[in-house]
Scaffold this motif. Structure first.
Motif, mmCIF file in Angstrom:
data_model
loop_
_atom_site.group_PDB
_atom_site.id
_atom_site.type_symbol
_atom_site.label_atom_id
_atom_site.label_comp_id
_atom_site.label_asym_id
_atom_site.label_seq_id
_atom_site.Cartn_x
_atom_site.Cartn_y
_atom_site.Cartn_z
ATOM 1 N N ARG A 150 0.819 -1.216 0.000
ATOM 2 C CA ARG A 150 0.000 0.000 0.000
ATOM 3 C C ARG A 150 0.849 1.261 0.000
ATOM 4 N N THR A 151 1.905 1.274 0.812
ATOM 5 C CA THR A 151 2.697 2.498 0.986
ATOM 6 C C THR A 151 3.929 2.557 0.092
ATOM 7 N N ARG A 152 4.445 1.419 -0.307
ATOM 8 C CA ARG A 152 5.631 1.302 -1.160
ATOM 9 C C ARG A 152 6.772 2.209 -0.681
ATOM 10 N N PRO A 153 7.256 1.981 0.539
ATOM 11 C CA PRO A 153 8.356 2.801 1.073
ATOM 12 C C PRO A 153 9.653 2.564 0.322
ATOM 13 N N ASN A 154 10.559 3.540 0.411
ATOM 14 C CA ASN A 154 11.829 3.454 -0.310
ATOM 15 C C ASN A 154 12.888 2.654 0.436
ATOM 16 N N ASN A 155 12.736 2.559 1.756
ATOM 17 C CA ASN A 155 13.744 1.856 2.539
ATOM 18 C C ASN A 155 13.127 1.343 3.837
ATOM 19 N N LEU A 156 13.917 0.616 4.607
ATOM 20 C CA LEU A 156 13.426 -0.009 5.826
ATOM 21 C C LEU A 156 12.995 1.024 6.868
ATOM 22 N N GLU A 157 13.786 2.065 7.021
ATOM 23 C CA GLU A 157 13.454 3.097 8.011
ATOM 24 C C GLU A 157 12.115 3.754 7.691
ATOM 25 N N LEU A 176 11.271 -6.655 11.186
ATOM 26 C CA LEU A 176 11.217 -6.652 9.727
ATOM 27 C C LEU A 176 12.633 -6.423 9.245
ATOM 28 N N ARG A 177 13.229 -7.435 8.638
ATOM 29 C CA ARG A 177 14.642 -7.335 8.262
ATOM 30 C C ARG A 177 14.844 -6.669 6.912
ATOM 31 N N ARG A 178 14.046 -7.045 5.927
ATOM 32 C CA ARG A 178 14.258 -6.544 4.573
ATOM 33 C C ARG A 178 13.032 -6.803 3.715
ATOM 34 N N PHE A 179 12.957 -6.083 2.612
ATOM 35 C CA PHE A 179 11.875 -6.282 1.651
ATOM 36 C C PHE A 179 12.321 -5.761 0.297
ATOM 37 N N ASP A 180 11.642 -6.198 -0.741
ATOM 38 C CA ASP A 180 11.902 -5.708 -2.091
ATOM 39 C C ASP A 180 10.572 -5.640 -2.831
ATOM 40 N N ILE A 181 10.279 -4.480 -3.392
ATOM 41 C CA ILE A 181 9.013 -4.276 -4.102
ATOM 42 C C ILE A 181 9.297 -4.145 -5.596
ATOM 43 N N LYS A 182 8.564 -4.896 -6.399
ATOM 44 C CA LYS A 182 8.730 -4.848 -7.852
ATOM 45 C C LYS A 182 7.434 -4.369 -8.509
ATOM 46 N N GLU A 183 7.599 -3.592 -9.561
ATOM 47 C CA GLU A 183 6.433 -3.088 -10.297
ATOM 48 C C GLU A 183 6.049 -4.067 -11.393
ATOM 49 N N LYS A 184 4.742 -4.237 -11.583
ATOM 50 C CA LYS A 184 4.232 -5.106 -12.637
ATOM 51 C C LYS A 184 3.623 -4.244 -13.740
ATOM 52 N N SER A 185 3.693 -4.733 -14.960
ATOM 53 C CA SER A 185 3.088 -4.017 -16.085
ATOM 54 C C SER A 185 2.133 -4.949 -16.818
ATOM 55 N N GLU A 186 1.484 -4.417 -17.848
ATOM 56 C CA GLU A 186 0.490 -5.210 -18.576
ATOM 57 C C GLU A 186 1.113 -6.396 -19.299
ATOM 58 N N ASP A 187 2.375 -6.262 -19.700
ATOM 59 C CA ASP A 187 3.029 -7.349 -20.434
ATOM 60 C C ASP A 187 4.005 -8.119 -19.551
#
Length: 295
Positions: A102-109, A139-150
């Motif tokens: 929901r928030t898609r933060p840039n970093n852990l902090e 919460l140690r780490r995370f990685d968010i990836k963007e999805k597209s139509e293709d």
């Protein structure tokens, strides 16, 4: 209203181990009376939770979640592997995952300081869970990836969250193909998508090691160069996802598999619980002896 100074907050933190914002809130609520502020934190369970913060949290679980536009893979740590089976812990991990989407933060902090509920930060929410579950949690780490139509996202969780993988393929919407690649990544643990992605410094270091190995074997200098080329190519194929034999069909590479489905690998993330963390090893004999000496 009492004047709450930074020194007062520092003193309360040292006495309770609670976070800065929790200490400030406690002092405000008790009008700056230190003893009452300590009691306030104890009553809220915050001081108790803070005391757990020095315990090694190298177990826990990974999780993958997605919506129409984004996907996230994350690792939440706890002290024991039993906690991964705890319903409250699993609900916590799921809530954090949805919060990150929901928030898609840039970093852990940024993630920990953002509100997971109205007026409650993610870190405060985790602190409450520590009190309830009884283990240090982070919460140690995370990685968010963007999805597209293709594109298609492949999500795979192995061994009840011991390993979590997220793969993004371009040029296809076939999530089954993406999941197949994610399963391969979980099993083989590639370091790069292709050999062209390998860091030049790492490549030079490996070449130096292989050169020394060949010389130590007493090989003639005139054939050492060709030997190194072959060994370096083999090493690159072992760490590069596209060059690896596909686990579901070793007769073809992963690169050939995705090409058959008119796709390319845009990215992959593989988290394994506790990798890179120093794990605490309990010595039962020493623990018992220490208790005997105390008695």
């Amino acid at each position: 209203m009492a004047n709450i100074t930074a020194q007062m907050v520092k003193e309360l933190r040292e006495k309770t181990g609670a976070g800065m914002m929790d200490c400030k809130r406690a002092l405000v609520e008790t009008e700056g009376v230190m003893d009452k502020a300590i009691d306030y934190l104890r009553e809220k369970g915050i001081a108790k939770a803070a005391k757990k913060a020095d315990r090694v949290a190298s177990e826990g679980m990974t999780h993958v979640a997605s919506n129409d536009k984004h996907a996230v893979v994350l690792e939440v740590n706890a002290e024991t592997d039993f906690v991964a089976k705890n319903d409250d812990f699993q609900k916590l991990v799921n809530k954090i995952a949805n919060h990150l989407l929901r928030t898609r933060p840039n970093n852990l902090e940024e993630a920990l300081n953002s509100d997971i509920e109205k007026g409650v930060t993610a870190q405060e929410y985790i602190t409450e869970a520590i009190t309830k579950i009884g283990e240090n949690i982070s919460l140690r780490r995370f990685d968010i990836k963007e999805k597209s139509e293709d594109s298609a996202s492949g999500e795979y969780i192995h061994m009840n969250g011991r390993i979590g993988v997220l793969v993004i393929l371009k040029g296809t919407n076939d999530t089954a193909v993406a999941k197949d690649v994610a399963m391969h990544v979980a099993a083989i643990n590639p370091q790069y998508i292709s050999r062209e992605d390998v860091d030049a410094e790492e490549l030079a270091h490996e070449k130096e090691v292989l050169t020394q190995q060949a010389l130590n074997e007493g090989k003639p200098a005139n054939i050492v160069e060709k030997m190194i080329e072959g060994r370096l190519s083999k090493w690159l194929s072992e760490i590069s996802l596209l060059d690896q034999p596909f686990v579901k069909n070793p007769d073809i590479t992963v690169g050939q598999y995705v090409k058959e489905h008119h796709a390319t690998i845009a990215s992959f993330v593989r988290f394994e619980v506790g990798e890179g963390l120093e794990k605490k090893e309990d010595n039962f004999v020493e623990e018992v002896m220490s208790q005997v000496k105390k008695d």
